[in-house]
Design an enzyme around this catalytic site. Structure first.
Site, PDB file in Angstrom:
ATOM      1  CE  LYS A 113      -5.305  -0.422  -1.608  1.00  0.00           C
ATOM      2  NZ  LYS A 113      -5.921   0.166  -0.411  1.00  0.00           N
ATOM      3  CG  ASP A 159      -2.102   0.860   1.162  1.00  0.00           C
ATOM      4  OD1 ASP A 159      -1.987   1.949   0.577  1.00  0.00           O
ATOM      5  OD2 ASP A 159      -3.156   0.492   1.709  1.00  0.00           O
ATOM      6  NE  ARG A 194      -8.499 -11.168   8.801  1.00  0.00           N
ATOM      7  CZ  ARG A 194      -7.298 -10.667   8.495  1.00  0.00           C
ATOM      8  NH1 ARG A 194      -6.503 -11.335   7.704  1.00  0.00           N
ATOM      9  NH2 ARG A 194      -6.911  -9.529   8.966  1.00  0.00           N
ATOM     10  CG  ASP A 207      -9.613  -7.300   8.534  1.00  0.00           C
ATOM     11  OD1 ASP A 207      -9.871  -6.309   9.228  1.00  0.00           O
ATOM     12  OD2 ASP A 207      -8.559  -7.951   8.626  1.00  0.00           O
ATOM     13  CG  PHE A 260     -10.576   0.041   2.949  1.00  0.00           C
ATOM     14  CD1 PHE A 260      -9.665   0.634   3.786  1.00  0.00           C
ATOM     15  CD2 PHE A 260     -11.101  -1.194   3.290  1.00  0.00           C
ATOM     16  CE1 PHE A 260      -9.272   0.010   4.960  1.00  0.00           C
ATOM     17  CE2 PHE A 260     -10.719  -1.828   4.454  1.00  0.00           C
ATOM     18  CZ  PHE A 260      -9.805  -1.223   5.301  1.00  0.00           C
TER      19      PHE A 260
END
Length: 75
Positions: free
Chosen positions: A31, A3, A65, A59, A52
């Site tokens: 990302k 991320d 999850r 999760d 997101f």
């Protein structure tokens, strides 16, 4: 998932201090628009938008999850 890259930025120096012959980064998801630290992903499944995600181990407050697919969390 890669991320912001902060975890790898903090962790990779510790690995390099062990003097490995090589280190390669593999990630199912990346990302690139969220990246704050320079991280080279050597083996990548998919680039995803900076949204997101839930499912397949990702999760939101413990929810989502165990979903078998990956979804973008809708507002």
């Amino acid at each position: 998932i890669v991320d912001t890259g902060k975890t790898l930025h903090e962790f990779l120096p510790q690995l390099f201090n062990q003097n490995p012959s090589s280190i390669r980064i593999a990630s199912l998801l990346h990302k690139p628009d969220a990246l704050l630290y320079p991280v080279k992903v050597d083996y990548l499944g998919f680039e995803v938008p900076n949204k997101f995600l839930v499912g397949y181990g990702l999760d939101y407050d413990g929810l989502g999850r165990n979903m078998k697919e990956i979804y973008v969390l809708d507002k």
